[in-house]
Scaffold this motif. Structure first.
Motif, PDB file in Angstrom:
ATOM      1  N   SER A 270       0.828  -1.418   0.033  1.00  0.00           N
ATOM      2  CA  SER A 270       0.025   0.514   0.164  1.00  0.00           C
ATOM      3  C   SER A 270       0.906   1.242  -0.007  1.00  0.00           C
ATOM      4  CB  SER A 270      -0.494   0.037   1.163  1.00  0.00           C
ATOM      5  OG  SER A 270      -0.133   0.581   2.302  1.00  0.00           O
ATOM      6  N   GLY A 271       0.256   2.605   0.226  1.00  0.00           N
ATOM      7  CA  GLY A 271       0.950   3.591  -0.118  1.00  0.00           C
ATOM      8  C   GLY A 271       1.899   3.710   1.670  1.00  0.00           C
ATOM      9  N   ASP A 272       1.551   3.156   2.255  1.00  0.00           N
ATOM     10  CA  ASP A 272       2.226   3.155   3.780  1.00  0.00           C
ATOM     11  C   ASP A 272       3.760   2.610   3.416  1.00  0.00           C
ATOM     12  OD1 ASP A 272      -0.009   4.868   5.065  1.00  0.00           O
ATOM     13  OD2 ASP A 272      -0.814   3.238   5.159  1.00  0.00           O
ATOM     14  N   THR A 286       9.354   1.023   4.261  1.00  0.00           N
ATOM     15  CA  THR A 286       9.180   1.890   4.180  1.00  0.00           C
ATOM     16  C   THR A 286      10.031   2.560   3.334  1.00  0.00           C
ATOM     17  OG1 THR A 286       9.706   3.065   6.774  1.00  0.00           O
ATOM     18  CG2 THR A 286       7.735   2.522   6.295  1.00  0.00           C
ATOM     19  N   GLU A 297      11.555   5.314  -1.150  1.00  0.00           N
ATOM     20  CA  GLU A 297      10.868   4.955  -0.626  1.00  0.00           C
ATOM     21  C   GLU A 297       9.396   4.096  -1.254  1.00  0.00           C
ATOM     22  OE1 GLU A 297       9.545   7.025   2.488  1.00  0.00           O
ATOM     23  OE2 GLU A 297      11.091   8.598   1.737  1.00  0.00           O
ATOM     24  N   SER A 299       6.201   3.586  -1.416  1.00  0.00           N
ATOM     25  CA  SER A 299       5.462   4.115  -1.988  1.00  0.00           C
ATOM     26  C   SER A 299       6.014   4.076  -3.706  1.00  0.00           C
ATOM     27  CB  SER A 299       5.042   5.427  -1.661  1.00  0.00           C
ATOM     28  OG  SER A 299       5.856   6.633  -1.516  1.00  0.00           O
ATOM     29  N   GLU A 300       7.069   4.479  -3.651  1.00  0.00           N
ATOM     30  CA  GLU A 300       8.518   4.056  -5.713  1.00  0.00           C
ATOM     31  C   GLU A 300       8.285   3.357  -5.953  1.00  0.00           C
ATOM     32  OE1 GLU A 300      11.759   7.021  -7.366  1.00  0.00           O
ATOM     33  OE2 GLU A 300      11.681   7.125  -5.368  1.00  0.00           O
ATOM     34  N   ARG A 303       4.843   1.742  -7.205  1.00  0.00           N
ATOM     35  CA  ARG A 303       4.227   2.311  -7.834  1.00  0.00           C
ATOM     36  C   ARG A 303       4.262   0.994  -9.307  1.00  0.00           C
ATOM     37  NH1 ARG A 303       4.106   6.555  -5.797  1.00  0.00           N
ATOM     38  NH2 ARG A 303       6.570   7.730  -7.255  1.00  0.00           N
TER      39      ARG A 303
END
Length: 314
Positions: A270-272, A286, A297, A299-300, A303
């Protein structure tokens, strides 16, 4: 009175600078030889050498402090006191016996626990709640000399080896300056260490950087922050090194986990972050670094869609 300072990394710089700023006569600095750094292997001076040159101090960089030539060079400075902080070499008896006021060491642990070369990292990896500085007289054994004074520094969950190095470097400089007048007037304490309470903090190896997902969430969390910012932890993904630079606070139960999932299984993305199963729950990655890529990160990284739920990190 002539003081010779011996140290190498950033940890030692505040102690050197404090001696200079307090008006002590630092007649020379001993540090490790310049080493190749970075991908281009550029020969780079140690942080202590850079500080010494800034203040116009003579610098000695022997390959082996035990060599007769190195001892002779040091003796030419006529030291009355030697102060060391993370120098990185064991001093021979000829050096320990040279100055009339002895050799002091600013050590990054609460002795007799964590003698050796990696006390800060090992304290965090082992989940200690506090660490500190011990100012001590040096002896021929490894960090076995009589203690003068200690300064305690708490270890918080947000700390890494990098933040604790910085806190201890400042605490060490302060303790040194506080206690030095007592050393010079002969009133400093000499507290023998209890060898039965001693532990040894050996230097870190590549194997220490490998994440064991069958360990508890807390153990995985502590290992990674104990390795940051110097190496980070690593696991294997698609048979390549996948480095881990940051983990959120560990949990005792993973999202969507079941008894059939093995430790190292990616439970959720997830984005977390990336949630990974451990021996007793999960951790949330993270900040990571895939092989051949920059640190990023999660999150990157997510994607890109390359890692899937159910992936097993080995």
């Amino acid at each position: 009175m002539n003081i010779v300072f011996m140290g190498t990394p950033d940890f030692a710089v505040p102690s050197l600078e404090s001696l200079i700023k307090e008006g002590y006569n630092v007649v020379g600095v001993v540090t490790q030889p310049d080493r190749p750094q970075g991908r281009k292997k550029i020969l780079t001076p140690t942080p202590v050498k850079e500080a010494a040159l800034k203040y116009g101090l003579p610098v000695l960089q022997p390959q082996r402090m035990r060599s007769p030539e190195a001892v002779e060079e040091l003796a030419a400075l006529s030291p009355d006191l030697i102060v060391t902080a993370a120098y990185g070499q064991i001093l021979p008896a000829a050096v320990l016996e040279m100055p009339q006021y002895g050799c002091l060491n600013v050590h990054g642990s609460l002795l007799p626990k964590y003698r050796g070369g990696a006390p800060i990292q090992r304290s965090i990896i082992n989940g200690e709640k506090e660490t500190g500085i011990t100012l001590m007289y040096m002896a021929e054994g490894l960090d076995t000399g009589d203690m003068i004074a200690k300064s305690v520094v708490p270890i918080e969950d947000k700390d890494t080896s990098g933040t604790i190095f910085e806190k201890l470097s400042i605490a060490g400089a302060k303790l040194l300056i506080e206690q030095l007048p007592r050393v010079l007037d002969g009133t400093a304490d000499r507290i023998p260490q209890n060898d039965e309470e001693s532990t040894y903090a050996r230097n870190l190896s590549r194997e220490d950087e490998r994440i064991d997902w069958s360990a508890s969430s807390r153990e995985v969390f502590n290992r990674v922050r104990g390795l940051v910012p110097f190496s980070g932890g690593f696991t294997l993904w698609n048979e390549e090194v996948f480095k881990i630079w940051e983990i959120a606070k560990p949990t005792q139960a993973g999202v969507g986990s079941s008894s059939g999932e093995v430790p190292g299984t990616v439970l959720h993305l997830s984005g977390d972050g990336i949630e990974v199963k451990t021996g007793d729950g999960s951790v949330l990655l993270t900040r990571v670094q895939p092989a051949g890529k920059k640190t990023m990160e999660t999150s990157e990284f997510i994607r890109g869609g390359l890692m899937k739920k159910g992936t097993v990190l080995s």
